[in-house]
Design an enzyme around this catalytic site. Structure first.
Site, PDB file in Angstrom:
ATOM      1  N   GLU A  94       1.488  -2.147 145.329  1.00 19.34           N
ATOM      2  CA  GLU A  94       2.708  -2.729 145.128  1.00 19.34           C
ATOM      3  C   GLU A  94       4.238  -1.691 145.323  1.00 19.34           C
ATOM      4  O   GLU A  94       4.941  -1.991 145.941  1.00 19.34           O
ATOM      5  CB  GLU A  94       2.804  -3.173 143.676  1.00 19.34           C
ATOM      6  CG  GLU A  94       1.955  -4.316 143.543  1.00 19.34           C
ATOM      7  CD  GLU A  94       1.931  -4.948 142.167  1.00 19.34           C
ATOM      8  OE1 GLU A  94       2.990  -5.692 142.052  1.00 19.34           O
ATOM      9  OE2 GLU A  94       0.891  -5.021 141.552  1.00 19.34           O
TER      10      GLU A  94
ATOM     11  N   HIS B 214     -23.901   4.857 143.510  1.00 14.30           N
ATOM     12  CA  HIS B 214     -25.150   4.131 143.807  1.00 14.30           C
ATOM     13  C   HIS B 214     -24.713   3.318 145.082  1.00 14.30           C
ATOM     14  O   HIS B 214     -25.590   2.297 145.382  1.00 14.30           O
ATOM     15  CB  HIS B 214     -25.553   3.416 142.568  1.00 14.30           C
ATOM     16  CG  HIS B 214     -25.818   4.314 141.513  1.00 14.30           C
ATOM     17  ND1 HIS B 214     -27.034   4.751 141.557  1.00 14.30           N
ATOM     18  CD2 HIS B 214     -25.241   4.729 140.607  1.00 14.30           C
ATOM     19  CE1 HIS B 214     -27.176   5.585 140.460  1.00 14.30           C
ATOM     20  NE2 HIS B 214     -26.023   5.674 139.729  1.00 14.30           N
TER      21      HIS B 214
ATOM     22  N   LYS C  54       3.659 -16.243 145.739  1.00 17.01           N
ATOM     23  CA  LYS C  54       4.040 -16.823 144.383  1.00 17.01           C
ATOM     24  C   LYS C  54       5.179 -18.185 144.544  1.00 17.01           C
ATOM     25  O   LYS C  54       4.507 -19.348 144.030  1.00 17.01           O
ATOM     26  CB  LYS C  54       4.583 -16.156 143.478  1.00 17.01           C
ATOM     27  CG  LYS C  54       3.688 -15.005 142.539  1.00 17.01           C
ATOM     28  CD  LYS C  54       4.541 -14.489 141.568  1.00 17.01           C
ATOM     29  CE  LYS C  54       3.499 -13.512 140.857  1.00 17.01           C
ATOM     30  NZ  LYS C  54       4.231 -12.779 139.696  1.00 17.01           N
TER      31      LYS C  54
END
Ligand code: PA5
Length: 350
Positions: free
Chosen positions: A233, A249, A341
């Site tokens: 951001e 892993h 948004k």
């Protein structure tokens, strides 16, 4: 460039540097806030911390601190509604700095519909109105910040809320220690401190044009994700994050040339990580260094987990800030996020 105040001020047109410099003061103010009215002091079976983006980060910090302390799980919920775990014997804490985040409003609506006790942490907006109508206890936050820069307002009121229902995650001494650690860091990470002795400036310069990859351990994995989101951001860069031992892993296999050559590895170390994790960090460092553009290692400050996590988060904020300056990006602005948004909001109004 990072030591050239005029150049820095030109890029940082919204004076984000002042907000970051005031972060310890923000935390001090936040540490005095409580939900009003006080929630019923019944110990819940589980806590669901609902939030998105910067407002979920408070839940991550508190959940990480609680791991070795509480016999009650804290689940950070990022999304609409609530998981099935939310029942009348649990507690929902709905955090949205702006109070306008649809997912968090829907979490509180779901809590009310299911009869789940709830607390809202917000500066206003739809969440504050809903809390007021439904008489839900609320921590009223001061407004005016970007949510990701309001981390103190999202951590300390959550600690106070949990304390009020019998779940103490950090003692008063640990809170005081964390505030002291942040005060000390503010003096050495701000723009007035030259790059030669400023850890955040050095990190940003070391990352340069590379893509940052942040790895943490069992406690600092929460900080690694926070670094990633601040880098995205503030500096508008892709960033990766992962946690040891899990990344041993899977992701370790991706560290190959040529892709690894464009990555800068940052390891978030912790004094209590333990011998096996320390060995794993050493191996990751050794194996990735052969392909990475660079490797950096940083340590949280202090004794308690809260101080260690918040000091790492603060270092990450300043690092992402300086990387934004180096890349010519105003760290305050998030135009793409806001455009998305507002398109979602206009679709919902239709
Ligand atoms: O940092 C940001 O601006 C975002 O990640 C926001 O925190 C996120 O979009 C949610 O908004 P709010 O924190 O106001 O609920």
């Amino acid at each position: 460039m990072l030591d050239d105040q005029a150049a820095l001020e030109r890029v940082d047109a919204h004076a984000t540097r002042d907000v970051l410099a005031a972060f310890p003061a923000q935390c001090r103010t936040a540490a005095a806030l409580h939900p009003e009215p006080a929630p019923p002091g019944i110990r819940p079976r589980a806590v669901i911390a609902a939030g998105m983006g910067g407002s979920a980060a408070g839940g991550d910090v508190v959940a990480a601190c609680a791991l070795e302390r509480l016999d009650v799980p804290i689940v950070v919920h990022r999304g609409y509604g609530l998981p099935a775990l939310a029942r009348p014997d649990t507690l929902v804490v709905a955090s949205s700095y702006s109070g306008e985040t649809a997912e968090v409003v829907s979490a509180l609506e779901t809590a009310l519909a299911r009869g789940v006790p709830a607390v809202a942490i917000t500066s206003g907006g739809r969440l504050a109105r809903l809390a007021e109508q439904a008489r839900v206890p609320r921590v009223a936050l001061p407004g005016g910040l970007m949510p990701r820069m309001a981390l103190g307002f999202l951590v300390f009121p959550l600690l106070a809320t949990l304390d009020a229902v019998g779940l103490t995650v950090a003692s008063e001494a640990e809170i005081a220690e964390a505030l002291g650690a942040l005060d000390a860091l503010a003096g050495v990470l701000g723009p007035a401190r030259g790059a030669a002795s400023n850890e955040a400036k050095q990190l940003a310069l070391a990352i340069g044009d590379a893509v940052p990859v942040i790895y943490g351990g069992p406690l600092t994995g929460a900080s690694a994700y926070r670094w990633k989101t601040d880098l995205e951001e503030n500096a508008k860069t892709f960033a990766l994050s992962g946690t040891l031992p899990e990344m041993n892993h899977n992701e370790i296999e991706a560290w190959r040339a040529p892709a690894g050559k464009g990555l800068h590895l940052v390891l978030l170390r912790d004094r209590d990580e333990g011998g096996a994790i320390a060995r794993r960090f050493a191996l990751v460092r050794e194996m990735c260094a052969t392909v990475a553009a660079g490797v950096s290692e940083v340590w949280g400050r202090g004794e308690g987990p809260l101080a260690r996590l918040l000091s790492l988060a603060y270092l990450g904020q300043w690092t992402s800030y300086y990387l934004a300056i180096l890349r010519g990006e105003d760290p305050w602005l998030v135009p793409t996020l806001e455009a998305l948004k507002s398109r979602m909001a206009s679709d919902e109004r239709r």
